[in-house]
Design an enzyme around this catalytic site. Structure first.
Site, PDB file in Angstrom:
ATOM      1  NE  ARG A  49       4.700  16.104  17.437  1.00  0.00           N
ATOM      2  CZ  ARG A  49       4.470  16.833  18.523  1.00  0.00           C
ATOM      3  NH1 ARG A  49       5.494  17.169  19.313  1.00  0.00           N
ATOM      4  NH2 ARG A  49       3.237  17.194  18.835  1.00  0.00           N
ATOM      5  NE  ARG A  76      10.666  -6.885   4.564  1.00  0.00           N
ATOM      6  CZ  ARG A  76      11.492  -6.259   3.737  1.00  0.00           C
ATOM      7  NH1 ARG A  76      12.736  -5.936   4.135  1.00  0.00           N
ATOM      8  NH2 ARG A  76      11.111  -5.973   2.505  1.00  0.00           N
ATOM      9  CB  ALA A  88       9.147  -2.873  -2.323  1.00  0.00           C
ATOM     10  CG  LEU A  90      15.441   1.558   0.614  1.00  0.00           C
ATOM     11  CD1 LEU A  90      16.722   1.678   1.442  1.00  0.00           C
ATOM     12  CD2 LEU A  90      14.262   2.160   1.355  1.00  0.00           C
ATOM     13  CD  GLU A 105      14.774  -2.309  -5.819  1.00  0.00           C
ATOM     14  OE1 GLU A 105      14.769  -3.514  -5.468  1.00  0.00           O
ATOM     15  OE2 GLU A 105      15.655  -1.514  -5.443  1.00  0.00           O
ATOM     16  CD  GLU A 109      12.929  -6.902  -3.706  1.00  0.00           C
ATOM     17  OE1 GLU A 109      11.685  -7.039  -3.685  1.00  0.00           O
ATOM     18  OE2 GLU A 109      13.555  -6.326  -2.797  1.00  0.00           O
ATOM     19  N   PRO A 127       3.199   8.295   8.398  1.00  0.00           N
ATOM     20  CG  PRO A 127       1.179   9.310   7.830  1.00  0.00           C
ATOM     21  CD  PRO A 127       1.863   7.980   7.856  1.00  0.00           C
ATOM     22  N   GLY A 128       3.291   9.719  10.794  1.00  0.00           N
ATOM     23  CA  GLY A 128       3.529  10.291  12.107  1.00  0.00           C
ATOM     24  C   GLY A 128       4.943  10.065  12.606  1.00  0.00           C
ATOM     25  CD  GLU A 132       8.870   3.715   3.453  1.00  0.00           C
ATOM     26  OE1 GLU A 132       8.982   2.842   2.573  1.00  0.00           O
ATOM     27  OE2 GLU A 132       8.849   3.466   4.673  1.00  0.00           O
ATOM     28  CD  GLU A 157      16.993  -7.934  -1.719  1.00  0.00           C
ATOM     29  OE1 GLU A 157      17.857  -8.260  -2.566  1.00  0.00           O
ATOM     30  OE2 GLU A 157      16.466  -6.813  -1.673  1.00  0.00           O
TER      31      GLU A 157
END
Length: 227
Positions: A49, A76, A88, A90, A105, A109, A127-128, A132, A157
């Protein structure tokens, strides 16, 4: 029909499998794509995978004393849309505490700080196809960051727009399909559910987060089966 389980029995579980090989298929500016071969059981066939190796992230639902929640609109590019989201970022600073990252953050932001923090929800966003892990906090006791101490936002931003929205209105926006951000949708609905207990059912800000990859060392068997 399946057996109806007790409510407390509904919980995701750690499930290490035999990892045969792991390579970096693509190295990007922000995250990499890895290719891994593993077996579901000792006699199973090898399965390969590819997925995005992600550092994880934190998100914050800021709520004021009137139970309005802070939403921000940001472009986005992959979906070609301006989305209403929540602050949000990372987890890309090595060793940074999760709650400290969230506070940073929020200030960067949204130009606000919070005095009271709780964990609202922990998620895997895709999750597939990605590793993250996202932790969403509820931040209350809101105060504005002084003008001379505010972060200078750049790129996408720099276009951020902020709006304080009554929680019921935000819930309605989610249910009517007007908000598409998974973190915003999950946060708003979780907050509406938590409101029924006066938010007393929420976990503290420093609650363990073993699902984040940096905490896999706390798993009894680790994230993969060892020889």
């Amino acid at each position: 029909m399946g057996v109806e389980p007790q409510a407390a029995a509904i919980a995701d579980r750690q499930s290490p499998r035999r990892l045969l090989n792991s390579t970096t298929a693509f190295s990007g500016k922000i995250w990499d794509v890895v290719s891994e071969t593993f077996r579901l059981d000792e006699d199973g066939e090898p399965i390969t995978r590819e997925y995005i190796q992600h550092p994880g992230a934190v998100a914050i639902l800021a709520m004021d004393d009137s139970e309005r929640v802070l939403l921000l609109r940001q472009y986005r590019h992959p979906v070609r849309m301006d989305l209403w989201e929540i602050p949000a970022g990372l987890l890309d600073v090595d060793g940074e505490d999760f709650a400290v990252a969230a506070a940073r953050e929020l200030a960067e932001e949204a130009d606000v700080t919070a005095s009271t923090w709780h964990v609202l929800s922990d998620l895997f966003l895709s999750p597939g196809s990605s590793s993250e892990a996202l932790r969403i906090y509820l931040a209350q006791g809101i105060e504005e960051v002084p003008q001379d101490k505010r972060h200078t936002r750049t790129h996408e931003e720099a276009e951020i727009e902020l709006a304080w929205v009554p929680l019921p209105d935000a819930v309605q926006a989610v249910l009517e399909g007007r908000i598409h951000s998974p973190s915003a949708a999950a946060a708003v609905l979780a907050a509406a559910a938590a409101k029924t207990s006066g938010y007393r059912s929420l976990r503290p800000a420093d609650a363990p987060w073993p699902e984040h990859h940096s905490q896999h060392g706390t798993w009894p068997q680790g994230p993969v089966l060892q020889d």
